[in-house]
Scaffold this active site. Sequence first.
Site, PDB file in Angstrom:
ATOM      1  N   ASP A 503       0.768  -1.229  -0.099  1.00 24.76           N
ATOM      2  CA  ASP A 503       0.087  -0.078   0.161  1.00 24.76           C
ATOM      3  C   ASP A 503       0.874   1.317   0.002  1.00 24.76           C
ATOM      4  OD1 ASP A 503      -2.387  -1.088  -0.139  1.00 24.76           O
ATOM      5  OD2 ASP A 503      -3.129  -0.657   1.638  1.00 24.76           O
ATOM      6  N   ASP A 722      -8.672  -8.204   8.395  1.00 25.29           N
ATOM      7  CA  ASP A 722      -8.031  -6.800   7.731  1.00 25.29           C
ATOM      8  C   ASP A 722      -8.655  -5.614   8.809  1.00 25.29           C
ATOM      9  OD1 ASP A 722      -7.502  -8.102   5.325  1.00 25.29           O
ATOM     10  OD2 ASP A 722      -9.635  -8.045   4.837  1.00 25.29           O
TER      11      ASP A 722
END
Length: 784
Positions: A503, A722
Amino acid sequence: MRLLRGLRKWAVTVTAASVAALGLVVGQGTAANAAAACDVTYSANSWTSSPGQGGFTASITLKNTGDPLTSWTLAFDYPATGQKYTPTGWGANWSQNNTRVTGTNLSYNGSLATGASVSIGFNGTWTGSNANPTSFSVNGVTCGGGGNPTTPSVVTSASSVAVNEGGTATFTTRLSSAPSSNVTVTTTRTSGDTDLSVSSGGSLTFTPSNWNTAQTVTLAAAQDSDTTAGTAVFTVGGTGVTPTTVNATEVDDDATVEQSIIVTPTSVTVPEGSTATYTVRLAAQPTSNVVVTSTAGSGDTNITVSSGASLTFTPSNWNTPQTVTLAAAQDSDQANGTRTITVASTGLTARTVTATEADDDGTGNPGGHVENPYAGASGYVNPEWRAKAAAEPGGSAVANTSTAVWMDRIAAIAGSSSVMGLRAHLDEAVRQDAANGSTPLAFQVVIYNLPNRDCSALASSGELLIAENGLNRYKTEYIDPITAILSEPAYNNLRIVTIIEPDSLPNLVTNLSFAKCAEANSTGAYVQGVQYALNKLHARSNVYTYIDAAHHAWLGWDSNFNPSVNLFYNTVAGTTAGVDSVDGFIVNTANYSVTTEPYFTVNSTVNGQQVRQSNWVDWNYYIDEQTFAVALRNALIGKGFRQGLGMLIDTSRNGWGGSARPSGPSTSTVLNEFVDQSRVDRRIHAGNWCNQSGAGLGARPTANPAAGLDAYVWVKPPGESDGASKDIENDEGKKFDRMCDPTYHGNDLNKNNLTGALPDAPLSGKWFSAQFRQLLQNAYPPVN
């Protein structure tokens, strides 16, 4: 993982303030009977909070110029009683008594060889004034005279720049410390291709007040008709400063595709008594049949070409890979012999394959750096994940699958009495390797702790902040100790695969509207952090580096795809080893995008309408991860990465099996109905990323699953959350992200659809039993 289609630009700037105290004194012995001598650089980034008082961040580099040290204690005095260390430091155990500040080494950085340096520091406050200390000592020996400024050095954001022919490219420059008066820094081509020149910024002025503000230099490459990718060296310097150089390369647009042979991979490990393969194809279409031969050359004669020694390519099958099989005869020696295989054809550029025998008579040393670390190797099974998986109903069927170990905060490196640290995992990997015979073992570890981490979301935001000296802490408290552990001789025989910062870089392409992402871009923290990690990790021959490249539903549009290719290239090209510092890239890390959509392609049409026009595809050029990964690889190689670049796909949670999986294409003639009924990715929206309802385990880890792919891997351990579906207090820096709330109607990133997240989820990285059971039930291929 995020989804946003905006086109952004990026830049690198660095700020610092520095003075140096330099000296060399040899004589007084330390506790280790070593002659101490040192070189200390002290820099203070100071600010005013109210008249007469404020705060500062002290960054210190200690260089050992004497005998090797096994431990060290740095001491100095502040000139004013109002200068105070606050209990926030890194790289040393800090304390203060009146004006005296003392820092002693930590467990991992006490040994300093002659010439070695360590970066340390702390935060502080000041009242009245904040002058720099004037004297330093190490182990009781004075090592510096005054805190006088050194000659400033020119600092550039990149040491090498690629310039498209007919276009321009930029880098920034600043000074390392404040000059005593104005300094003019000029950029001049000193050698090389005259088509490369300085377009703007050739003469820049730095003053005692703006010395640390980056200014831009623009290089240009003239349009010409040759096919040469010329290079040039530019010197950036001036009177009273230490110059530096920037290497520029022209990216030529006149060259045609080289008529040559493409071999994948170019380094092969052949188990003794067994076989291994590589594939061959042509780079361009021939006008008639072409015969390509593979001939064994010098080296270990136990390695031979057993099939595919002569391959015929026609004008119609020229780009279809054909297989060559190598064999390694069983022998009694304990050597991992090598042999070169020449792949050639008349009139074409030949290639060489290096074949290494994996001997089964000795220690099973996997040898040096190979083209694909997963080929011929088994994977490390994390015993902590295995125990959790095996405790779930039916979980024992997958509990021995290899998954990655995540280093998601500094404390994870050391671990605790209840959680294995990095060294404990590596020790277990050595044990598994020893029980594995001659087969090498691949150990996967995720490097995931950049300052301002996960800057466009909250669920996985980290402990380090750029504004709180996060980049320096990332280097000295995170990357340095990880590298030190990986460098221990006990782990030399492991193939250590590092997954670099999920990310991170993609956020600089699409998400600069988020404040933390904008800060990561403007300060250069993401780029510099990734470059630092690559420089440290690539230096180890048994360490492999793969940079995160998001997924197709994030970067699949041209407005995101092409800037990402440029960003990846410029970032990696700026490392010490350049493009050679990476082994490849990984897509779909911790995400749910399907590997391959079986029932339609991006070129399919429904009643005259392109699939790309559907709400699900949304004009994206890719509908699954494999087509995206292959296209990204080709673009990166075209940009300048090496031919052997490998791609990984995280398939841990993208199987999408179960009763909701379609068994064939829809018969609908309505575009959106056809796509929604045909797609195996059952998410509400491709931008949904948190604990997705209906997901299943994907393809099991596999080496060389397709041309250009090094492996399918399970990087995100199935069953690890997550993010929390509600706010949960924690000391890991993780926040509540509404995209993990199943009742939330999303945002503009997923067109305000429901998130599709499972309820009652714990913090990211924590075990989520309901998710694991769902993944197991919906696995595709099914779990037997």
